[in-house]
Design a protein around this motif. Structure first.
Motif, short mmCIF file in Angstrom:
data_model
loop_
_atom_site.label_atom_id
_atom_site.label_comp_id
_atom_site.label_asym_id
_atom_site.label_seq_id
_atom_site.Cartn_x
_atom_site.Cartn_y
_atom_site.Cartn_z
N UNK A 113 -20.12 -72.93 16.53
CA UNK A 113 -18.68 -72.67 16.80
C UNK A 113 -18.00 -74.06 17.59
N UNK A 114 -16.93 -74.51 16.84
CA UNK A 114 -16.67 -75.89 17.45
C UNK A 114 -14.98 -75.66 18.05
N UNK A 115 -14.84 -76.01 19.24
CA UNK A 115 -13.42 -75.86 19.90
C UNK A 115 -12.83 -77.18 20.22
N UNK A 116 -11.53 -77.17 19.89
CA UNK A 116 -10.89 -78.50 20.53
C UNK A 116 -10.58 -78.23 22.17
N UNK A 117 -10.35 -79.61 22.43
CA UNK A 117 -10.30 -79.56 23.78
C UNK A 117 -9.73 -78.65 24.46
N UNK A 118 -10.18 -77.93 25.45
CA UNK A 118 -9.57 -76.99 26.50
C UNK A 118 -9.46 -75.67 25.86
N UNK A 119 -9.75 -75.33 24.45
CA UNK A 119 -9.77 -74.15 24.02
C UNK A 119 -11.00 -73.26 23.93
N UNK A 120 -12.10 -74.01 24.34
CA UNK A 120 -13.35 -73.52 24.35
C UNK A 120 -13.52 -72.55 25.64
N UNK A 121 -14.56 -71.50 25.41
CA UNK A 121 -14.51 -70.39 26.33
C UNK A 121 -15.31 -70.91 27.73
N UNK A 122 -15.00 -70.71 28.72
CA UNK A 122 -15.72 -71.19 29.92
C UNK A 122 -16.17 -72.72 29.84
N UNK A 123 -15.25 -73.70 29.38
CA UNK A 123 -15.45 -74.90 29.40
C UNK A 123 -16.65 -75.35 28.38
N UNK A 124 -16.54 -75.07 27.10
CA UNK A 124 -17.57 -75.57 26.17
C UNK A 124 -16.85 -75.84 25.11
N UNK A 125 -17.31 -76.97 24.20
CA UNK A 125 -16.68 -77.56 23.17
C UNK A 125 -17.55 -77.24 21.93
N UNK A 126 -18.55 -76.93 22.12
CA UNK A 126 -19.81 -76.67 20.71
C UNK A 126 -20.71 -75.60 21.19
N UNK A 127 -20.82 -74.69 20.41
CA UNK A 127 -21.80 -73.69 20.52
C UNK A 127 -22.73 -73.65 19.21
N UNK A 128 -23.84 -73.32 19.30
CA UNK A 128 -24.67 -73.12 18.08
C UNK A 128 -25.83 -71.96 18.12
N UNK A 129 -26.39 -71.60 17.06
CA UNK A 129 -27.30 -70.62 17.21
C UNK A 129 -28.19 -70.56 15.70
N UNK A 130 -29.59 -70.63 16.11
CA UNK A 130 -30.32 -70.64 15.01
C UNK A 130 -31.65 -69.69 15.06
N UNK A 131 -31.90 -68.87 13.99
CA UNK A 131 -32.94 -68.26 14.15
C UNK A 131 -34.07 -69.09 13.74
N UNK A 132 -35.41 -69.09 14.80
CA UNK A 132 -36.37 -70.06 14.69
C UNK A 132 -37.71 -69.29 14.89
N UNK A 133 -38.79 -69.95 14.69
CA UNK A 133 -40.23 -69.61 14.57
C UNK A 133 -40.38 -68.38 15.48
N UNK A 134 -41.40 -67.77 15.62
CA UNK A 134 -41.88 -66.84 16.52
C UNK A 134 -40.65 -65.83 17.01
N UNK A 135 -40.04 -65.47 16.20
CA UNK A 135 -39.04 -64.45 16.10
C UNK A 135 -38.21 -64.67 17.28
#
Ligand SMILES: Cc1cc2nc3c(=O)[nH]c(=O)nc-3n(C[C@H](O)[C@H](O)[C@H](O)COP(=O)(O)OP(=O)(O)OC[C@H]3O[C@@H](n4cnc5c(N)ncnc54)[C@H](O)[C@@H]3O)c2cc1C
Length: 384
Positions: A160-182
């Motif tokens: 999830x990418x946000x333009x300046x000032x539009x992100x939740x609680x002061x964030x600009x990029x968030x990512x999520x990945x399923x990885x090893x060990x569940x």
């Protein structure tokens, strides 16, 4: 790891992806990956090439190291490299605390903290030019238990990418990945004064304002403390056109160019540079002269990655400082915004954009008239 990097790793180490998956890494294709801009989902696409291999960095490094060190002509010397052996403008080895490793050809892969430029200066040789883009970023990464088996996941990867000032609680990029060990690996990132999620409560609060899958992932039990990371600048070194540079020496990976990690390009850029090195060495070059043929190939890769990652960062920095960009840059950014907007509704445009961000196509492809026409048609049909 983005598709471009995975392509080369799989080519050099056949069966790598399957082995990684067997040990718990997750391969996510277009059906299980989502991308959102300012909270709006990109159009769903289908492309067999758009696969992300997801695992923690120690996991990936260990898998690669076990394959490389098993090669019969590979020998590992454990030592901290401390300088170059230079004879008559040729690099003939590397010095370390306990001695010297003699070499026909030396590759600097010492990462972002490489001291190669200083070593060259010490030897009276020309240093590569250093370019820096100040873009302070703050990262927080958390790992959570993931109860669902990888094969049953509706979403395995999200960004999830946000333009300046539009992100939740002061964030600009968030990512999520399923990885090893569940596990879920979830990261949130902010620029400058944005410092998202240091505590678990802050981290979960930030996730609750992102696409639903983030809050779901972050509701699991943490498997490790939240890790934070700060990086002050992107930087790259230009090895082309140097007049007094030694033969038998090149650099690859972060030692040459290290970008904002939010774009996930580092390993793929390194793999593409390694493919340039492979092409150069198998072309039977004259090793007694500087490796200009390699540096020219490498520059194409580094320029492409640099323009993708620093393009967006420069825009944010200029906006924050109230700087008006030149007309040409302003128009380029307008085109990019139109492409991103069109990618929300048009799978053709979304696929082309992902080709570029996954490093499968050069960013110059954004100027393709067919793509621009398509984007114009898609956005004129979209209600604003
Ligand atoms: C927070 C974060 C998240 C990232 N996420 C991603 C991602 O999702 N996808 C992606 O592709 N990239 C990502 N990257 C970037 C990626 O980690 C780097 O691009 C990649 O590791 C570069 O590989 P490298 O081999 O060039 O350098 P490195 O991985 O830094 O390796 C350099 C090695 O050289 C060793 N070394 C240094 N000096 C000496 C010396 N004098 N003697 C001997 N050894 C030495 C170091 O100890 C190290 O082991 C991320 C980076 C960060 C910081």
């Amino acid at each position: 790891m983005l598709p471009a990097g995975l392509h080369w790793i799989e080519r050099w180490l056949p069966g790598f992806t399957q082995r990684a998956q067997d040990l718990g890494a997750v391969l996510s294709g277009t059906a299980t990956s989502i991308t959102a801009f300012d909270g709006r989902l990109q159009a769903a696409t289908h492309d067999d090439r758009h696969v992300l291999l997801m695992a923690s960095r120690p996991f990936l490094e260990a898998r690669i190291r076990e394959r490389v060190t098993a090669l019969p002509n590979v020998r590992v010397v454990r030592a901290r490299a401390a300088g170059l052996v230079v004879r008559e403008d040729e690099v003939r080895g590397v010095r370390h605390a306990d001695g010297v490793v003699e070499a026909d050809f030396v590759v600097d892969a010492m990462g972002r903290s490489s001291r190669l430029a200083e070593w060259l200066g010490d030897a009276g040789l020309e240093k590569p030019r250093l370019e820096r883009l100040r873009n302070p970023i703050n990262y927080a990464t958390a790992l959570f238990e993931r109860p669902t088996p990888a094969a049953d996941l509706d979403v395995a990867a999200a960004i999830a990418v946000y333009a300046q000032g539009l992100g939740a609680t002061g964030l600009s990029v968030a990512s999520l990945n399923a990885i090893e060990d569940d596990q879920w690996l979830v990261l949130v990132m902010g620029y400058g004064q944005e410092r998202p999620g240091r505590t678990l409560a802050e981290f979960r609060a930030a996730c609750s304002e992102l696409p639903g899958v983030f809050a779901q992932a972050a509701s699991g039990a943490p498997t490790r403390d939240i890790a934070t990371y700060h990086q002050g600048e992107s930087r790259r070194r230009d090895f082309t056109g140097l007049r007094h540079f030694p033969a038998r020496l090149v650099g690859v990976g972060d030692s040459v160019a290290s970008f904002n990690p939010a774009y996930g390009q580092g390993m793929s850029s390194a793999a593409l540079q390694a493919s340039c090195l492979s092409a150069y060495l198998t072309s039977g070059p004259d090793l007694s002269v500087p490796a200009e043929g390699f540096f020219d190939l490498q520059q194409v890769v580094v320029d492409a990655a640099w323009s993708v990652s620093t393009g967006g960062d420069t825009e944010r920095l200029e906006a924050a400082a109230g700087i008006e960009p030149p007309e040409e840059v302003r128009r380029q950014r307008q085109v990019l915004r139109q492409l991103l907007e069109a990618g929300l509704v048009d799978p053709f445009v979304a696929r082309a954009l992902n080709d570029i961000s996954y490093m499968l196509r050069h960013p110059a492809a954004m100027a393709d008239p067919a793509l621009l026409e398509r984007a114009a048609a898609a956005t004129s049909a979209t209600p604003h």
